[in-house]
Write a protein that holds these residues in place. Structure first.
Motif, PDB file in Angstrom:
ATOM      1  N   HIS A 108     -36.589 -18.900 -36.450  1.00 11.19           N
ATOM      2  CA  HIS A 108     -36.953 -18.658 -37.745  1.00 11.19           C
ATOM      3  C   HIS A 108     -36.034 -17.630 -38.467  1.00 11.19           C
ATOM      4  CE1 HIS A 108     -39.110 -18.948 -41.673  1.00 11.19           C
ATOM      5  NE2 HIS A 108     -39.490 -20.112 -41.107  1.00 11.19           N
ATOM      6  N   SER A 109     -35.412 -17.713 -39.588  1.00 10.02           N
ATOM      7  CA  SER A 109     -34.699 -16.592 -40.034  1.00 10.02           C
ATOM      8  C   SER A 109     -35.692 -15.393 -40.753  1.00 10.02           C
ATOM      9  CB  SER A 109     -33.918 -17.182 -41.045  1.00 10.02           C
ATOM     10  OG  SER A 109     -34.275 -17.683 -42.186  1.00 10.02           O
ATOM     11  N   ALA A 110     -36.902 -15.756 -41.009  1.00 14.08           N
ATOM     12  CA  ALA A 110     -37.663 -14.783 -41.620  1.00 14.08           C
ATOM     13  C   ALA A 110     -38.560 -13.985 -40.611  1.00 14.08           C
ATOM     14  CB  ALA A 110     -38.499 -15.447 -42.769  1.00 14.08           C
ATOM     15  N   ILE A 111     -38.467 -14.458 -39.281  1.00 14.80           N
ATOM     16  CA  ILE A 111     -39.191 -13.772 -38.354  1.00 14.80           C
ATOM     17  C   ILE A 111     -38.497 -12.586 -37.577  1.00 14.80           C
ATOM     18  CG2 ILE A 111     -40.371 -14.154 -36.169  1.00 14.80           C
ATOM     19  CD1 ILE A 111     -42.017 -15.361 -38.263  1.00 14.80           C
ATOM     20  N   ASN A 112     -39.327 -11.525 -37.357  1.00 15.96           N
ATOM     21  CA  ASN A 112     -38.550 -10.137 -36.822  1.00 15.96           C
ATOM     22  C   ASN A 112     -38.635 -10.620 -35.144  1.00 15.96           C
ATOM     23  OD1 ASN A 112     -37.943  -7.912 -35.758  1.00 15.96           O
ATOM     24  ND2 ASN A 112     -38.759  -6.468 -37.549  1.00 15.96           N
ATOM     25  N   LYS A 113     -37.296 -10.553 -34.836  1.00  7.15           N
ATOM     26  CA  LYS A 113     -37.051 -10.772 -33.486  1.00  7.15           C
ATOM     27  C   LYS A 113     -37.419  -9.983 -32.390  1.00  7.15           C
ATOM     28  CE  LYS A 113     -35.652 -15.025 -35.100  1.00  7.15           C
ATOM     29  NZ  LYS A 113     -35.437 -14.487 -36.706  1.00  7.15           N
ATOM     30  N   ASP A 114     -37.458  -8.699 -33.233  1.00  6.63           N
ATOM     31  CA  ASP A 114     -37.739  -7.457 -32.174  1.00  6.63           C
ATOM     32  C   ASP A 114     -39.059  -7.191 -31.880  1.00  6.63           C
ATOM     33  OD1 ASP A 114     -34.784  -6.779 -31.930  1.00  6.63           O
ATOM     34  OD2 ASP A 114     -34.864  -6.073 -33.975  1.00  6.63           O
TER      35      ASP A 114
ATOM     36  N   ALA B 242     -46.828 -13.596 -34.708  1.00  8.21           N
ATOM     37  CA  ALA B 242     -45.753 -13.115 -35.124  1.00  8.21           C
ATOM     38  C   ALA B 242     -45.696 -12.183 -36.295  1.00  8.21           C
ATOM     39  CB  ALA B 242     -44.865 -14.435 -35.235  1.00  8.21           C
ATOM     40  N   PHE B 243     -44.335 -11.700 -36.454  1.00  4.93           N
ATOM     41  CA  PHE B 243     -44.230 -10.753 -37.885  1.00  4.93           C
ATOM     42  C   PHE B 243     -43.091 -11.170 -38.660  1.00  4.93           C
ATOM     43  CE2 PHE B 243     -46.358  -8.363 -34.174  1.00  4.93           C
ATOM     44  CZ  PHE B 243     -47.099  -7.573 -35.135  1.00  4.93           C
ATOM     45  N   SER B 244     -43.248 -11.415 -39.794  1.00  2.29           N
ATOM     46  CA  SER B 244     -42.385 -11.637 -40.696  1.00  2.29           C
ATOM     47  C   SER B 244     -41.516 -10.285 -41.109  1.00  2.29           C
ATOM     48  CB  SER B 244     -42.842 -12.137 -42.062  1.00  2.29           C
ATOM     49  OG  SER B 244     -43.678 -11.094 -42.947  1.00  2.29           O
ATOM     50  N   SER B 245     -40.283 -10.681 -41.293  1.00  3.25           N
ATOM     51  CA  SER B 245     -39.558  -9.415 -41.696  1.00  3.25           C
ATOM     52  C   SER B 245     -39.613  -8.890 -43.067  1.00  3.25           C
ATOM     53  CB  SER B 245     -37.974 -10.049 -41.624  1.00  3.25           C
ATOM     54  OG  SER B 245     -37.643 -10.421 -40.289  1.00  3.25           O
ATOM     55  N   ASP B 246     -39.949  -9.766 -43.855  1.00  2.32           N
ATOM     56  CA  ASP B 246     -40.146  -9.446 -45.411  1.00  2.32           C
ATOM     57  C   ASP B 246     -41.912  -9.122 -45.515  1.00  2.32           C
ATOM     58  OD1 ASP B 246     -40.768  -9.180 -48.211  1.00  2.32           O
ATOM     59  OD2 ASP B 246     -39.306 -10.651 -48.501  1.00  2.32           O
TER      60      ASP B 246
ATOM     61  N   ASN C 119     -43.708 -13.010 -50.786  1.00  3.31           N
ATOM     62  CA  ASN C 119     -42.823 -13.620 -49.844  1.00  3.31           C
ATOM     63  C   ASN C 119     -43.320 -13.787 -48.635  1.00  3.31           C
ATOM     64  OD1 ASN C 119     -40.972 -13.118 -51.855  1.00  3.31           O
ATOM     65  ND2 ASN C 119     -39.864 -11.717 -50.908  1.00  3.31           N
ATOM     66  N   TYR C 120     -44.326 -12.516 -48.129  1.00  2.00           N
ATOM     67  CA  TYR C 120     -45.115 -13.026 -46.722  1.00  2.00           C
ATOM     68  C   TYR C 120     -45.978 -14.244 -46.560  1.00  2.00           C
ATOM     69  CZ  TYR C 120     -48.970 -12.281 -43.553  1.00  2.00           C
ATOM     70  OH  TYR C 120     -50.010 -12.440 -42.391  1.00  2.00           O
ATOM     71  N   GLU C 121     -46.586 -14.676 -47.925  1.00  2.00           N
ATOM     72  CA  GLU C 121     -47.461 -15.816 -47.698  1.00  2.00           C
ATOM     73  C   GLU C 121     -46.510 -17.253 -47.870  1.00  2.00           C
ATOM     74  OE1 GLU C 121     -50.595 -16.082 -47.616  1.00  2.00           O
ATOM     75  OE2 GLU C 121     -51.467 -14.168 -47.953  1.00  2.00           O
ATOM     76  N   TYR C 122     -45.549 -17.187 -48.559  1.00  3.31           N
ATOM     77  CA  TYR C 122     -44.364 -18.091 -48.592  1.00  3.31           C
ATOM     78  C   TYR C 122     -44.022 -18.437 -47.219  1.00  3.31           C
ATOM     79  CZ  TYR C 122     -40.365 -21.154 -49.668  1.00  3.31           C
ATOM     80  OH  TYR C 122     -39.466 -22.265 -49.556  1.00  3.31           O
TER      81      TYR C 122
END
Length: 419
Positions: A344-350, A371-375, A380-383
């Motif tokens: 997923h592009s919005a998830i922080n992979k680190d 998991a952790f969203s990058s934004d 944006n987080y809720e979206y």
């Protein structure tokens, strides 16, 4: 001034005014002249001083002098010279009235104390406004420090004024006040608690202006906009203002979201509740069907090969699906979630990515996504979180799984036999 007094007195007596009346008229005339003169001098000095400060402020780049003007520092300083004139000449006006002279002198001394406090307060407010413009100090509780200093200043001024009125020395008065210290502590209990709390909050860096905090006890959930000696103001996300006692920050538990805001991601932690009777072993045909899902096709190929090798090597009787090693639809779905989140592009992979099964409940088996969203922005987080769970909920039937849901009125109506 003295010659004028003698001239006026002699003139009044020469025109038949009684001696005692002439003395009063003489005093009143000098008093009016003195008051008018002081008012005129005060007006002129204020105009000159404020004009000079304003012209100077327009020529400088710093905004410190602008704050001096807005906090009325020049205006307050302008009162010093008229006060000194009054202290010098009013004893002459009342020289024949020692009782009034004593009262006026004490009154002027008390006014001098008040004027000093006004000037100190104006300078401190100027310093406060200026420091708040500095990026490094914008989030510090400067209001608390200013208020603490002003409390001590007002207390010192009050004690000095009382000492002047009573005619005792300040040292003797403070000694007498020591006996009433318990009452003073009781009266200023909240102030003392706020003072101690402000120091601890600042030293331990517990809260800064601009921090997002959640304080359930007081119904606060928003950004800190002000920290002073007595209260902390929080602007909630619905734009209401919640006021919290400063000492509550060290006596009660609250949540500060600064760590999340300073980190590289905002946590997503939510579970899907799976119906227990929908969890099954997967047959060979079911596994082959799931291989059509591209995210897990390579995983199923590898995993199925390992399971077949193990079962064949150990001569497992697979006429009963329970025997040997098997894949379950829930286990495969967990792997699908893990792979989906990592792509997923919005998830922080680190940061941590995990799909875990929690202990079963009376509402099913919680399958938690961690998991952790990058934004980190709220909207944006809720979206992002909604987008992930929309996909996973829609994907469940492909794995033969169901979400637990309490029956609704339509379920009961469907089971009622027709008349």
């Amino acid at each position: 001034m003295s010659k004028f007094q003698h001239y006026l007195h002699d003139y009044l007596v020469a025109n038949g005014t009684p001696e005692n009346v002439a003395v009063y008229i003489n005093m009143l005339a000098l008093l009016v002249i003195m008051l008018m003169g002081i008012l005129v001098i005060d007006f002129l000095i204020r105009k000159i001083l404020i004009g000079a400060f304003t012209n100077f402020a327009t020529r400088t780049k710093t905004n410190f002098d602008d704050f001096l003007i807005s906090n009325k520092v020049p205006r307050n300083i302008a009162h010093i010279i008229p006060l000194l004139i009054a202290l010098e000449f009013f004893p002459i006006v009342f020289r024949d009235f020692l009782y009034f002279e004593n009262i006026v002198e004490k009154g002027l001394q008390i006014f001098a104390i008040i004027l000093t406090l006004w000037i100190v307060r104006s300078l401190l407010n100027t310093l406060k406004d200026y420091l708040k413009t500095l990026p490094s100090l914008r989030d510090k509780p400067i209001d608390s420090y200013i208020q603490v200093f002003m409390i001590f200043a007002w207390l010192g001024g009050f004690l000095s004024a009382v000492a002047i009125v009573t005619g005792t020395s300040l040292t003797s008065f403070l000694t007498a006040m020591g006996a009433a210290s318990a009452i003073i502590i009781l009266i200023f209990k909240d102030t003392i608690l706020g003072f101690v709390a402000s120091i601890q909050v600042s030293i331990n860096d517990m809260v800064r202006i601009g921090d997002w905090i959640t304080f359930e006890k007081y119904g606060a959930d928003g950004d800190v906009i002000e920290i002073n000696l007595a209260t902390v103001k929080v602007q909630n996300f619905d734009k209401t203002i919640t006021t919290i006692p400063t000492y509550a920050l060290i006596s009660d538990s609250f949540k500060n979201w600064r760590g999340m805001m300073d980190s590289d991601g905002r946590r997503i932690k939510r579970a899907l509740f799976i119906k227990q009777d929908s969890v099954i072993y997967l047959t060979q045909d079911a596994v082959d069907d799931l291989k059509r899902i591209q995210l897990i096709s390579s995983y199923l190929e590898s995993r199925q090969s390992d399971i077949l090798d193990y079962n064949n090597a150990n001569a497992i009787d697979k006429s009963l699906l329970l025997n040997g090693r098997n894949l379950t639809n829930m286990g495969v779905f967990r792997k699908y979630i893990d792979t989906y989140l990592k792509n997923h592009s919005a998830i922080n992979k680190d940061m941590m990515i995990m799909a875990r099964q929690l202990a079963p409940t009376n509402q099913g088996i919680p399958l938690e996504i961690y998991a952790f969203s990058s934004d980190k922005r709220w909207e944006n987080y809720e979206y992002i979180m909604s987008d992930i769970f929309d996909h996973l909920i829609a994907a469940l039937p492909y794995f033969g799984l169901e979400i637990f849901e309490l029956p609704s009125s339509s379920n009961f109506k469907a089971n009622v036999p027709p008349n």
